[in-house]
Each structure stands twice: as structure tokens, then as C-alpha cells.
Design a protein around this motif. Structure first.
Motif, mmCIF file in Angstrom:
data_model
loop_
_atom_site.group_PDB
_atom_site.id
_atom_site.type_symbol
_atom_site.label_atom_id
_atom_site.label_comp_id
_atom_site.label_asym_id
_atom_site.label_seq_id
_atom_site.Cartn_x
_atom_site.Cartn_y
_atom_site.Cartn_z
ATOM 1 N N LEU A 18 20.863 -3.152 -7.666
ATOM 2 C CA LEU A 18 21.629 -3.642 -8.814
ATOM 3 C C LEU A 18 22.669 -4.678 -8.381
ATOM 4 O O LEU A 18 22.861 -5.683 -9.068
ATOM 5 N N ILE A 19 23.313 -4.437 -7.252
ATOM 6 C CA ILE A 19 24.269 -5.421 -6.740
ATOM 7 C C ILE A 19 23.543 -6.732 -6.430
ATOM 8 O O ILE A 19 24.046 -7.823 -6.728
ATOM 9 N N GLY A 20 22.361 -6.642 -5.853
ATOM 10 C CA GLY A 20 21.585 -7.841 -5.552
ATOM 11 C C GLY A 20 21.202 -8.614 -6.807
ATOM 12 O O GLY A 20 21.296 -9.846 -6.837
ATOM 13 N N LEU A 21 20.781 -7.911 -7.844
ATOM 14 C CA LEU A 21 20.422 -8.578 -9.099
ATOM 15 C C LEU A 21 21.639 -9.236 -9.752
ATOM 16 O O LEU A 21 21.550 -10.361 -10.262
ATOM 17 N N ILE A 22 22.768 -8.553 -9.718
ATOM 18 C CA ILE A 22 23.990 -9.128 -10.295
ATOM 19 C C ILE A 22 24.418 -10.365 -9.512
ATOM 20 O O ILE A 22 24.804 -11.385 -10.100
ATOM 21 N N MET A 23 24.336 -10.285 -8.186
ATOM 22 C CA MET A 23 24.709 -11.437 -7.365
ATOM 23 C C MET A 23 23.773 -12.617 -7.611
ATOM 24 O O MET A 23 24.199 -13.772 -7.630
ATOM 25 N N GLU A 51 9.724 -2.012 -9.130
ATOM 26 C CA GLU A 51 8.561 -1.566 -8.370
ATOM 27 C C GLU A 51 8.987 -0.830 -7.096
ATOM 28 O O GLU A 51 8.368 0.146 -6.702
ATOM 29 N N GLN A 52 10.039 -1.308 -6.454
ATOM 30 C CA GLN A 52 10.538 -0.642 -5.259
ATOM 31 C C GLN A 52 11.123 0.741 -5.598
ATOM 32 O O GLN A 52 11.017 1.658 -4.795
ATOM 33 N N LEU A 53 11.729 0.852 -6.762
ATOM 34 C CA LEU A 53 12.264 2.150 -7.164
ATOM 35 C C LEU A 53 11.159 3.153 -7.438
ATOM 36 O O LEU A 53 11.329 4.352 -7.186
ATOM 37 N N ARG A 54 10.042 2.681 -7.961
ATOM 38 C CA ARG A 54 8.920 3.576 -8.275
ATOM 39 C C ARG A 54 8.137 4.010 -7.054
ATOM 40 O O ARG A 54 7.458 5.022 -7.085
ATOM 41 N N VAL A 97 14.649 -14.556 -12.190
ATOM 42 C CA VAL A 97 15.379 -13.302 -12.360
ATOM 43 C C VAL A 97 14.431 -12.197 -12.818
ATOM 44 O O VAL A 97 14.535 -11.051 -12.378
ATOM 45 N N GLY A 98 13.499 -12.541 -13.687
ATOM 46 C CA GLY A 98 12.511 -11.554 -14.125
ATOM 47 C C GLY A 98 11.647 -11.065 -12.976
ATOM 48 O O GLY A 98 11.352 -9.867 -12.874
ATOM 49 N N MET A 99 11.258 -11.975 -12.096
ATOM 50 C CA MET A 99 10.462 -11.575 -10.933
ATOM 51 C C MET A 99 11.274 -10.679 -9.994
ATOM 52 O O MET A 99 10.750 -9.699 -9.455
ATOM 53 N N ALA A 100 12.552 -10.993 -9.807
ATOM 54 C CA ALA A 100 13.412 -10.168 -8.962
ATOM 55 C C ALA A 100 13.598 -8.780 -9.573
ATOM 56 O O ALA A 100 13.567 -7.768 -8.864
ATOM 57 N N ALA A 101 13.791 -8.725 -10.886
ATOM 58 C CA ALA A 101 13.955 -7.435 -11.559
ATOM 59 C C ALA A 101 12.670 -6.607 -11.482
ATOM 60 O O ALA A 101 12.716 -5.395 -11.253
#
Length: 55
Positions: free
Chosen positions: A9-14, A48-51, A39-43
Motif C-alpha cells: 500500500l505504501i508503494g502504491l501511494i508513493m 495478485e501477490q497478496l493472493r 497504476v492499474g497494472m501496479a494495483a
């Protein structure tokens, strides 16, 4: 697991904070669409990494 979520989440916000100034200053539709795709690809990669199973 909790560290993975917080770090992601910190990475996405940054990423959003890094890409926001050029998009807001230039106000180009093409630039905004490229930024949204990135941003959509990063999200998507984050979720996917969380799953996936922890190693």
C-alpha cells in the motif's frame, strides 16, 4: 503477511504521489490514460501477490 500488505500500500501511494504532479500540471488526456493504466497494472500485481502463497 501484514508487512506485505503495508509495504504494498505504501508503494502504491508513493507511485500515485510520484505520477500526480505531471498529470495535474500538463492536463493531457493521453498522459492521464497512460498513468491510469500504469497504476492499474501496479494495483493488479499487488493484489495478485497478496493472493499468492507465502514462501
Amino acid at each position: 503477511m501484514k508487512f506485505k500488505v503495508i509495504a504494498g500500500l505504501i508503494g502504491l501511494i508513493m507511485l500515485l504521489l510520484f505520477l500526480a504532479p505531471p498529470a495535474l500540471k500538463l492536463k493531457s488526456f493521453a498522459l492521464a490514460s497512460v498513468i491510469l493504466i500504469g497504476v492499474g497494472m501496479a494495483a493488479y500485481e499487488f493484489f495478485e501477490q497478496l493472493r499468492s502463497k507465502d514462501d
